[in-house]
Design a protein around this motif. Structure first.
Motif, PDB file in Angstrom:
ATOM      1  N   HIS A 106       0.625  -6.290 -31.175  1.00 50.89           N
ATOM      2  CA  HIS A 106       1.662  -6.062 -30.172  1.00 50.89           C
ATOM      3  C   HIS A 106       1.479  -7.179 -29.143  1.00 50.89           C
ATOM      4  O   HIS A 106       0.489  -7.180 -28.413  1.00 50.89           O
ATOM      5  N   GLY A 107       2.390  -8.137 -29.117  1.00 52.50           N
ATOM      6  CA  GLY A 107       2.201  -9.317 -28.272  1.00 52.50           C
ATOM      7  C   GLY A 107       2.615  -9.098 -26.831  1.00 52.50           C
ATOM      8  O   GLY A 107       1.890  -9.445 -25.897  1.00 52.50           O
ATOM      9  N   GLU A 108       3.804  -8.532 -26.665  1.00 55.56           N
ATOM     10  CA  GLU A 108       4.349  -8.314 -25.312  1.00 55.56           C
ATOM     11  C   GLU A 108       5.138  -7.017 -25.298  1.00 55.56           C
ATOM     12  O   GLU A 108       5.677  -6.593 -26.326  1.00 55.56           O
ATOM     13  N   GLN A 109       5.197  -6.424 -24.121  1.00 56.73           N
ATOM     14  CA  GLN A 109       6.009  -5.220 -23.943  1.00 56.73           C
ATOM     15  C   GLN A 109       6.703  -5.296 -22.594  1.00 56.73           C
ATOM     16  O   GLN A 109       6.089  -5.659 -21.592  1.00 56.73           O
ATOM     17  N   GLU A 110       7.981  -4.962 -22.610  1.00 57.84           N
ATOM     18  CA  GLU A 110       8.765  -5.013 -21.375  1.00 57.84           C
ATOM     19  C   GLU A 110       9.605  -3.751 -21.240  1.00 57.84           C
ATOM     20  O   GLU A 110      10.169  -3.266 -22.228  1.00 57.84           O
TER      21      GLU A 110
ATOM     22  N   MET B  65      -1.268  -0.496 -25.245  1.00 59.33           N
ATOM     23  CA  MET B  65      -0.403   0.305 -24.367  1.00 59.33           C
ATOM     24  C   MET B  65      -1.213   1.186 -23.411  1.00 59.33           C
ATOM     25  O   MET B  65      -0.684   1.631 -22.396  1.00 59.33           O
ATOM     26  N   MET B  68      -1.710  -1.225 -20.566  1.00 58.53           N
ATOM     27  CA  MET B  68      -0.462  -1.324 -19.803  1.00 58.53           C
ATOM     28  C   MET B  68      -0.238  -0.061 -18.971  1.00 58.53           C
ATOM     29  O   MET B  68       0.244  -0.128 -17.835  1.00 58.53           O
ATOM     30  N   TYR B  87       8.974  -3.836 -15.643  1.00 61.39           N
ATOM     31  CA  TYR B  87       7.513  -3.934 -15.846  1.00 61.39           C
ATOM     32  C   TYR B  87       7.305  -4.580 -17.209  1.00 61.39           C
ATOM     33  O   TYR B  87       7.796  -4.070 -18.216  1.00 61.39           O
ATOM     34  N   LYS B  88       6.623  -5.716 -17.202  1.00 63.22           N
ATOM     35  CA  LYS B  88       6.474  -6.485 -18.437  1.00 63.22           C
ATOM     36  C   LYS B  88       5.060  -7.040 -18.522  1.00 63.22           C
ATOM     37  O   LYS B  88       4.533  -7.533 -17.519  1.00 63.22           O
ATOM     38  N   VAL B  89       4.443  -6.940 -19.690  1.00 71.48           N
ATOM     39  CA  VAL B  89       3.110  -7.540 -19.846  1.00 71.48           C
ATOM     40  C   VAL B  89       2.980  -8.277 -21.174  1.00 71.48           C
ATOM     41  O   VAL B  89       3.720  -8.022 -22.131  1.00 71.48           O
ATOM     42  N   ARG B  90       2.005  -9.186 -21.178  1.00 70.99           N
ATOM     43  CA  ARG B  90       1.550  -9.821 -22.419  1.00 70.99           C
ATOM     44  C   ARG B  90       0.130  -9.303 -22.678  1.00 70.99           C
ATOM     45  O   ARG B  90      -0.684  -9.229 -21.754  1.00 70.99           O
ATOM     46  N   PHE B  91      -0.131  -8.925 -23.922  1.00 73.22           N
ATOM     47  CA  PHE B  91      -1.456  -8.415 -24.274  1.00 73.22           C
ATOM     48  C   PHE B  91      -2.347  -9.608 -24.627  1.00 73.22           C
ATOM     49  O   PHE B  91      -2.157 -10.258 -25.643  1.00 73.22           O
TER      50      PHE B  91
END
Lengths: 171, 146
Positions: A106-110, B65, B68, B87-91
């Motif tokens: 999972h690279g990115e989540q927005e 997650m 996050m 709200y946005k992140v890179r893991f």
């Protein structure tokens, strides 16, 4: 570093592809438990009196709960008839990539929050692939698939949350 | 701030460079199992040590997650539970059992868009050595005084 984007006709065809529809009920128990699981001990997530005292109309949901709510409130009898195969929006795309082997990351989540979501809300979601591309990096072939799910209030049709996930398949 | 208090954060009262209170948490295997149950994500590398080692990992590791979510809790503790607009992140890297995680949330800018008062934040979750676990950004709409 040699990192090169490639145009792949199969991937280009993936863009715009629907990933399924879903309807969920936001339930109180799962919301309270999810908040606890991400280390949020606020009573607002479990006690209606605390939510009211904070000026809220009902118990709200934690900001990342949208990623998990179809685990809980996706009841079979309320699902849309024309649903694309069962499973989450992400799951369908991931499945086809994993048929080749490799690892899923999972690279990115927005999340974009159009309005707050509360316990008791019924939301309808519709997903699609919004981007897909491939890169070679450090001897790996990396396939990036970005899916988007827009969740709307079932009564008013107003958007509530847009969720975008960048899933990486590394081979 | 005590867990049972929710103080209102006003747009007027924060400035660029301000930081949210730091939230620290030592992640345990129990946290990973609890998050698996709460989210429905039972990918075995997050709860099954035997499986994790069989695929070459030193141990189980935390869900992205979860990271996050933990960082999100630090943000909403500060700006309010229903204030976020984005709200946005890179893991960036995995979290490992017994790592001390800490949140870092910094105001990057403030804008007024019509009636809306928006605050942009940069946010990170790090371990004690400063290794970044997730990095991203968040935006909240805050009430203005008067």
């Amino acid at each position: 570093m040699s990192e090169e984007s490639q145009v792949d006709p199969d991937l280009a065809n993936l863009i715009g592809k629907p990933t399924g529809k879903s309807k969920v009920v936001l339930e109180r128990g799962p919301v309270a438990y999810f908040a606890l699981a991400v280390g949020d001990k606020s009573p607002i997530y479990k006690d209606t009196r605390a939510a009211k005292a904070a000026g809220l109309q009902a118990i709200p949901v934690p900001p990342t709960f949208a990623f998990a709510w179809d685990t809980w409130g996706k009841f079979p009898e309320i699902q849309p008839e024309d649903d694309v195969p069962q499973g989450s929006a992400v799951g369908e795309v991931v499945g086809s990539l994993m048929a080749k082997g490799g690892t899923i990351l999972h690279g990115e989540q927005e999340f974009v929050y159009h309005k707050p979501a509360y316990v008791g809300d019924v939301l309808s979601g519709e997903g699609k692939v919004v981007d897909a591309y491939r890169k070679e990096s450090k001897g790996h072939v990396m396939t990036f698939v970005v899916t988007e799910m827009i969740w709307c209030d079932d009564k008013t049709g107003d958007p509530v949350v847009t969720s975008r996930s960048n899933i990486i398949h590394r081979l | 701030m005590a867990d049972n208090e929710q103080q209102v954060l006003y747009f007027d009262d924060i400035e660029e460079g301000d930081q949210a209170p730091v939230k620290k948490h030592r992640i345990t295997r129990t946290d990973m199992v609890r998050y698996a149950g709460a989210s429905g994500d039972y990918m075995p590398m997050h709860h099954d040590e035997v499986f994790a080692k069989s695929i070459g990992q030193p141990s189980v590791f935390g869900h992205g997650m979860y990271s996050m979510g933990l960082l999100g809790a630090a943000i909403t503790d500060w700006v309010g539970k229903t204030s976020l607009t984005k709200y946005k992140v890179r893991f960036s890297s995995q979290t490992w059992p017994d790592e001390e995680l800490r949140t870092e949330v910094t105001v990057k800018g403030k804008t007024v868009d019509g009636q809306r008062h928006l605050v942009d934040m940069e946010c990170r979750l790090l371990n004690a050595d400063g290794d970044v676990k997730v990095i991203g950004e968040a935006q909240a709409e805050l009430p203005a005084r008067n």
